[in-house]
Motif scaffolding. Structure first.
Motif, PDB file in Angstrom:
ATOM      1  N   SER A  94     192.241 -29.878   3.588  1.00 54.57           N
ATOM      2  CA  SER A  94     192.635 -28.720   2.790  1.00 54.57           C
ATOM      3  C   SER A  94     192.016 -27.438   3.342  1.00 54.57           C
ATOM      4  CB  SER A  94     192.235 -28.925   1.335  1.00 54.57           C
ATOM      5  OG  SER A  94     192.633 -27.836   0.560  1.00 54.57           O
ATOM      6  N   CYS A 122     197.503 -34.240  -1.562  1.00 53.44           N
ATOM      7  CA  CYS A 122     197.248 -34.316  -3.007  1.00 53.44           C
ATOM      8  C   CYS A 122     197.921 -35.529  -3.634  1.00 53.44           C
ATOM      9  CB  CYS A 122     197.723 -33.041  -3.697  1.00 53.44           C
ATOM     10  SG  CYS A 122     196.686 -31.613  -3.355  1.00 53.44           S
ATOM     11  N   SER A 126     195.938 -38.576  -5.295  1.00 56.27           N
ATOM     12  CA  SER A 126     196.247 -38.892  -6.688  1.00 56.27           C
ATOM     13  C   SER A 126     196.609 -40.363  -6.841  1.00 56.27           C
ATOM     14  CB  SER A 126     197.395 -38.010  -7.172  1.00 56.27           C
ATOM     15  OG  SER A 126     197.744 -38.329  -8.484  1.00 56.27           O
ATOM     16  N   THR A 141     194.145 -33.818  -9.581  1.00 58.90           N
ATOM     17  CA  THR A 141     194.616 -33.641  -8.207  1.00 58.90           C
ATOM     18  C   THR A 141     196.067 -33.178  -8.182  1.00 58.90           C
ATOM     19  OG1 THR A 141     193.084 -35.344  -7.462  1.00 58.90           O
ATOM     20  CG2 THR A 141     194.878 -34.781  -5.987  1.00 58.90           C
ATOM     21  N   SER A 144     196.507 -29.587  -9.145  1.00 60.01           N
ATOM     22  CA  SER A 144     196.079 -28.605  -8.147  1.00 60.01           C
ATOM     23  C   SER A 144     197.225 -28.167  -7.243  1.00 60.01           C
ATOM     24  CB  SER A 144     194.930 -29.162  -7.298  1.00 60.01           C
ATOM     25  OG  SER A 144     195.394 -30.196  -6.457  1.00 60.01           O
TER      26      SER A 144
END
Length: 167
Positions: A94, A122, A126, A141, A144
């Motif tokens: 990220s 993500c 997750s 997650t 986000s």
């Protein structure tokens, strides 16, 4: 110089691997060394990504990062590994994605989405959290991601993971 240091560290990792007991002995030392080797590969590829994108920024062109991003998609921790290992890896990625996208503010959002793979990271994180019964981590997650621009396949995977998490 960076290449030389990377080669030395890779040799050291191989040397340490040879010193380990056989895998069948039940030692956990192999897992730790494999994680270190994965981080070394990620570091090397991250530097390649940043060098390539910086070269394109100076020319005001958009690089093709599909090959490396595909390799990152296929190199994820195993589902049984602790979620902290997943988080470390995806947080690193990220940060690299943030560094890349910050240099391409002049690019259209749809094109900018091809320069990183944050949605996949993500969704994968997750899924791992959900499989380890960490539903709160999974939900956080996914949240986000927000309304990130993504292709239809990734949007479907996001939706499917959200539905599966809430069941």
């Amino acid at each position: 110089e960076v290449d030389s240091i990377h080669a030395q560290i890779a040799q050291l990792c191989l040397y340490r691997w040879q010193l380990l007991p056989s895998i069948s002995s039940g030692s956990q030392a192999h897992q730790s060394l494999l994680q270190q080797c994965t981080r070394l590969v990620e570091l090397r590829e991250s530097s390649q990504l940043l060098v390539e994108t910086n070269a394109h920024v100076s020319r005001q062109t958009v690089p093709d990062l599909k090959t490396l991003l595909t390799a990152w998609k296929h190199r994820s921790p195993n589902l049984f590994e602790p979620i902290s290992e997943w988080e470390d890896l995806f947080l690193w990625r990220s940060n690299i994605f943030d560094a890349i996208t910050s240099n391409f503010g002049w690019v259209e959002p749809g094109t900018l989405a091809t320069l990183h793979d944050r949605p996949h990271c993500c969704i994968t994180l997750s899924r791992a959290a959900r499989k380890q019964d960490l539903k709160e981590v999974s939900t956080f997650t996914m949240s986000s991601l927000g309304d990130s621009i993504m292709d239809v396949d990734t949007a479907f995977l996001k939706w499917r993971e959200e539905v599966t998490t809430y069941q």
